[in-house]
Design a protein around this motif. Structure first.
Motif, PDB file in Angstrom:
ATOM      1  N   LYS A  14      -5.392  19.603  22.607  1.00 49.87           N
ATOM      2  CA  LYS A  14      -6.810  19.959  22.630  1.00 49.87           C
ATOM      3  C   LYS A  14      -7.127  20.873  23.806  1.00 49.87           C
ATOM      4  O   LYS A  14      -6.333  21.051  24.724  1.00 49.87           O
ATOM      5  CB  LYS A  14      -7.655  18.697  22.715  1.00 49.87           C
ATOM      6  CG  LYS A  14      -7.324  17.714  21.597  1.00 49.87           C
ATOM      7  CD  LYS A  14      -7.531  18.369  20.250  1.00 49.87           C
ATOM      8  CE  LYS A  14      -7.063  17.478  19.146  1.00 49.87           C
ATOM      9  NZ  LYS A  14      -7.096  18.107  17.848  1.00 49.87           N
ATOM     10  N   VAL A  79      -6.555  13.186  25.091  1.00 52.57           N
ATOM     11  CA  VAL A  79      -5.133  13.331  24.784  1.00 52.57           C
ATOM     12  C   VAL A  79      -4.351  12.518  25.810  1.00 52.57           C
ATOM     13  O   VAL A  79      -4.543  12.676  27.014  1.00 52.57           O
ATOM     14  CB  VAL A  79      -4.689  14.808  24.848  1.00 52.57           C
ATOM     15  CG1 VAL A  79      -3.177  14.925  24.639  1.00 52.57           C
ATOM     16  CG2 VAL A  79      -5.426  15.622  23.799  1.00 52.57           C
ATOM     17  N   THR A 108      -7.654  10.965  19.919  1.00 53.02           N
ATOM     18  CA  THR A 108      -8.376  12.017  20.635  1.00 53.02           C
ATOM     19  C   THR A 108      -9.802  12.065  20.113  1.00 53.02           C
ATOM     20  O   THR A 108     -10.164  11.342  19.180  1.00 53.02           O
ATOM     21  CB  THR A 108      -7.709  13.384  20.409  1.00 53.02           C
ATOM     22  OG1 THR A 108      -7.888  13.764  19.031  1.00 53.02           O
ATOM     23  CG2 THR A 108      -6.223  13.330  20.724  1.00 53.02           C
TER      24      THR A 108
END
Length: 305
Positions: A14, A79, A108
């Motif tokens: 991410k 994450v 996440t």
């Protein structure tokens, strides 16, 4: 910060996972922040533990854990180091993190789990470790990313087999993706489709009005179309635009010819009987076929083997 290892799948890392802290954060500010973050388990930018897990540096990972780094430390997008280790397929790092108490079901902010990342990387070893330590085969929200769908999309047949062996539903539906079989057919993965069908996946359940046969016919994949028809796919189903699979097949291609021939002749009694018997047995009991007191020839017949 080190670059992402070459060849790593471009998924699930991410924002913030590939960049360091803002320029204005000096060394002293970082040192102070890490003291708070590792003790309270709050969010953080990408940590040394994330880096070690991502790059498979087992010794560094163990050293950091021994120094008190929190196994479940997260980035701003939640994450974890376990996400990174699974995405890069580092089995030893996954084992070390799990032994240190890493949450195998951590998600996440987009709902991506470590198990999903195993499917993205095609790492069956990492997947087996997670499943043996309580990883859920499906998420609690149907709109979240599905590990089984990701495995079907990427053609990771071993991952598909492993998930199904640990209780994953072969008909698990994700509204915007459809069924795992539909996903597998859409991406032309015959091996994954065969595993799903063997495990009792519904051959006609796709996405909305589109069936797996519609997806296979569009892709001009005669082998996949033949497989679906053999498992009882309904060639007369119409999609959202009122079209049958034969109408979606490229003109003059093998798939169109196969569908036309199939529509022109009825299924054999052998096919009809096998489909009906398997339906009566039920999906949950198909795996017990080999243990039934049946002649091997009949068992192979019912298993399509």
């Amino acid at each position: 910060m080190p670059d992402v290892p070459p060849g790593a799948p471009e998924v699930s890392r991410k924002r913030g996972a590939g960049s360091g802290p803002p320029p204005e954060h000096g060394p002293e500010r970082k040192k102070a922040c890490w003291g708070i973050l590792t003790s309270q388990g709050s969010w953080a930018d990408r940590s040394p533990l994330h880096e070690a897990a991502s790059q498979g540096r087992l010794l560094a990972l163990r050293t950091l854990l021994a120094q008190g780094y929190y196994a479940n430390i997260v980035t701003i997008d939640h994450v974890t180091p376990l996400h990174e280790a699974c995405l890069s397929g580092h089995v030893a790092c996954v084992r070390a993190l799990v032994n240190a108490g890493a949450n195998v079901n951590a998600a996440t902010i987009d709902g991506v789990t470590p198990l999903y990342n195993c499917c993205a990387s095609g790492s069956v070893g990492c997947m087996e470790l997670l499943l043996q330590n309580g990883a859920h085969t499906h998420t609690t929200h149907s709109h979240f990313p599905s590990a089984l769908h990701e495995a079907c999309k990427r053609g990771s047949s071993q991952c598909v087999e492993s998930l199904l062996s640990h209780g994953a539903d072969p008909d698990y539906d994700v509204s915007h993706l459809g069924s795992p079989l539909y996903m597998s057919c859409l991406h032309q993965h015959t091996a994954c489709s065969k595993i799903l069908l063997h495990r009792g996946a519904s051959v006609n359940v796709g996405r909305g009005g589109d069936s797996p046969l519609h997806a296979a016919a569009t892709q001009e994949n005669a082998d996949l179309v033949s497989l679906l028809l053999d498992y009882g796919a309904d060639f007369s189903l119409r999609d959202g635009n009122n079209r049958r699979p034969v109408e979606l097949a490229p003109r003059g291609g093998k798939t169109q010819q196969l569908l036309q021939e199939f529509e022109g002749s009825p299924r054999s009694l052998c096919q009809l009987c096998r489909i009906q018997i398997r339906n009566l047995i039920g999906r949950s009991r198909l795996e017990h076929l080999p243990s039934l007191p049946l002649p091997p020839l009949l068992t192979h017949y019912l298993e399509y083997s």
